[in-house]
Design a protein around this motif. Sequence first.
Motif, PDB file in Angstrom:
ATOM      1  N   LEU A 177      93.973  62.708  89.912  1.00  0.00           N
ATOM      2  CA  LEU A 177      92.944  63.389  89.135  1.00  0.00           C
ATOM      3  C   LEU A 177      91.951  62.372  88.592  1.00  0.00           C
ATOM      4  O   LEU A 177      92.332  61.416  87.930  1.00  0.00           O
ATOM      5  CB  LEU A 177      93.578  64.156  87.972  1.00  0.00           C
ATOM      6  CG  LEU A 177      92.638  64.863  86.993  1.00  0.00           C
ATOM      7  CD1 LEU A 177      91.799  65.915  87.708  1.00  0.00           C
ATOM      8  CD2 LEU A 177      93.436  65.493  85.859  1.00  0.00           C
ATOM      9  N   GLY A 178      90.677  62.596  88.900  1.00  0.00           N
ATOM     10  CA  GLY A 178      89.625  61.827  88.260  1.00  0.00           C
ATOM     11  C   GLY A 178      89.121  60.637  89.019  1.00  0.00           C
ATOM     12  O   GLY A 178      88.085  60.092  88.682  1.00  0.00           O
ATOM     13  N   SER A 179      89.828  60.192  90.040  1.00  0.00           N
ATOM     14  CA  SER A 179      89.407  58.978  90.720  1.00  0.00           C
ATOM     15  C   SER A 179      88.862  59.276  92.106  1.00  0.00           C
ATOM     16  O   SER A 179      89.447  60.024  92.875  1.00  0.00           O
ATOM     17  CB  SER A 179      90.571  57.984  90.834  1.00  0.00           C
ATOM     18  OG  SER A 179      90.144  56.819  91.503  1.00  0.00           O
ATOM     19  N   GLY A 180      87.733  58.655  92.389  1.00  0.00           N
ATOM     20  CA  GLY A 180      87.203  58.735  93.743  1.00  0.00           C
ATOM     21  C   GLY A 180      87.628  57.534  94.562  1.00  0.00           C
ATOM     22  O   GLY A 180      87.143  57.325  95.674  1.00  0.00           O
ATOM     23  N   HIS A 181      88.549  56.720  94.013  1.00  0.00           N
ATOM     24  CA  HIS A 181      88.991  55.502  94.685  1.00  0.00           C
ATOM     25  C   HIS A 181      89.657  55.862  96.014  1.00  0.00           C
ATOM     26  O   HIS A 181      90.591  56.667  96.056  1.00  0.00           O
ATOM     27  CB  HIS A 181      89.980  54.748  93.789  1.00  0.00           C
ATOM     28  CG  HIS A 181      90.311  53.377  94.289  1.00  0.00           C
ATOM     29  ND1 HIS A 181      91.341  53.140  95.168  1.00  0.00           N
ATOM     30  CD2 HIS A 181      89.732  52.168  94.051  1.00  0.00           C
ATOM     31  CE1 HIS A 181      91.411  51.846  95.431  1.00  0.00           C
ATOM     32  NE2 HIS A 181      90.443  51.236  94.768  1.00  0.00           N
ATOM     33  N   GLY A 182      89.181  55.270  97.097  1.00  0.00           N
ATOM     34  CA  GLY A 182      89.624  55.657  98.422  1.00  0.00           C
ATOM     35  C   GLY A 182      91.107  55.504  98.651  1.00  0.00           C
ATOM     36  O   GLY A 182      91.746  56.373  99.253  1.00  0.00           O
ATOM     37  N   ASP A 183      91.706  54.384  98.182  1.00  0.00           N
ATOM     38  CA  ASP A 183      93.126  54.154  98.430  1.00  0.00           C
ATOM     39  C   ASP A 183      93.991  55.185  97.724  1.00  0.00           C
ATOM     40  O   ASP A 183      94.973  55.683  98.282  1.00  0.00           O
ATOM     41  CB  ASP A 183      93.519  52.747  97.970  1.00  0.00           C
ATOM     42  CG  ASP A 183      92.918  51.661  98.857  1.00  0.00           C
ATOM     43  OD1 ASP A 183      92.545  51.978 100.008  1.00  0.00           O
ATOM     44  OD2 ASP A 183      92.803  50.513  98.391  1.00  0.00           O
ATOM     45  N   LEU A 184      93.637  55.509  96.488  1.00  0.00           N
ATOM     46  CA  LEU A 184      94.421  56.497  95.757  1.00  0.00           C
ATOM     47  C   LEU A 184      94.283  57.872  96.381  1.00  0.00           C
ATOM     48  O   LEU A 184      95.267  58.602  96.539  1.00  0.00           O
ATOM     49  CB  LEU A 184      94.000  56.534  94.283  1.00  0.00           C
ATOM     50  CG  LEU A 184      94.737  57.552  93.414  1.00  0.00           C
ATOM     51  CD1 LEU A 184      96.245  57.303  93.437  1.00  0.00           C
ATOM     52  CD2 LEU A 184      94.209  57.499  91.976  1.00  0.00           C
ATOM     53  N   ARG A 185      93.091  58.245  96.753  1.00  0.00           N
ATOM     54  CA  ARG A 185      92.881  59.556  97.384  1.00  0.00           C
ATOM     55  C   ARG A 185      93.646  59.644  98.697  1.00  0.00           C
ATOM     56  O   ARG A 185      94.163  60.708  99.060  1.00  0.00           O
ATOM     57  CB  ARG A 185      91.397  59.810  97.608  1.00  0.00           C
ATOM     58  CG  ARG A 185      90.598  59.956  96.327  1.00  0.00           C
ATOM     59  CD  ARG A 185      89.199  60.447  96.587  1.00  0.00           C
ATOM     60  NE  ARG A 185      89.184  61.836  96.996  1.00  0.00           N
ATOM     61  CZ  ARG A 185      88.059  62.529  97.230  1.00  0.00           C
ATOM     62  NH1 ARG A 185      86.891  61.947  97.095  1.00  0.00           N
ATOM     63  NH2 ARG A 185      88.119  63.777  97.593  1.00  0.00           N
ATOM     64  N   ALA A 186      93.719  58.523  99.426  1.00  0.00           N
ATOM     65  CA  ALA A 186      94.440  58.523 100.694  1.00  0.00           C
ATOM     66  C   ALA A 186      95.939  58.702 100.479  1.00  0.00           C
ATOM     67  O   ALA A 186      96.629  59.289 101.321  1.00  0.00           O
ATOM     68  CB  ALA A 186      94.166  57.229 101.455  1.00  0.00           C
TER      69      ALA A 186
END
Length: 204
Positions: free
Chosen positions: A135-144
Amino acid sequence: MDAVRVALLREVLAGTEWVGATRRFAGTLRSSVVPHGGGLLLVGTEEYEPWHLAAHLVDEAAWSGTPELTPTLVRHRVREGDPAHLSTGLGRIEAARRGETLLVVAPDTPAEPPGAGLLERVHDARAAGATVLALGSGHGDLRALAHEALAVPQSPDLDLDMVQHLVSAAAGENAVPVARGRHRLRDRLSRLADQLTSPPPARW
């Protein structure tokens, strides 16, 4: 007054994607924890601990009769003498297993991406079978890594705090109410009145 704030937010955001998006994310959260009897781990970044979301979920769990929504707040730094509910360190993520849910809250700002140590632990938790939500992050690694993610863009009209209010409220609303026979509606109205007239007790 949180119920009033959520109602106002939904009114302001009516016609946008956010009311539906937060309800869908909350539905995913609820459907992940309820069948397994709980096991919700909540963690932020080193710079940001999701205190308010933890408190809101505790309240929603109590008000909706859904104890499975009660989270364990996982902290990057645990100090000696911290109370038990604030003494869970990052090692708890490493111990996460199938049937548990890990909700990562990370502000979507360039200065505060999730740290490599946290991402490694999230990866290990997912590999062990835990469900990962972001929730809240557009960070690519976390979304992946996440099974489900809700990214909150930087905007003067909507921020991470508002989205956390909407998600926690929807998680409680979407729960099946505790059966209370003929008096269930009266009890629910009484509980809502209590919400609107009394601030939630400070737990964090």
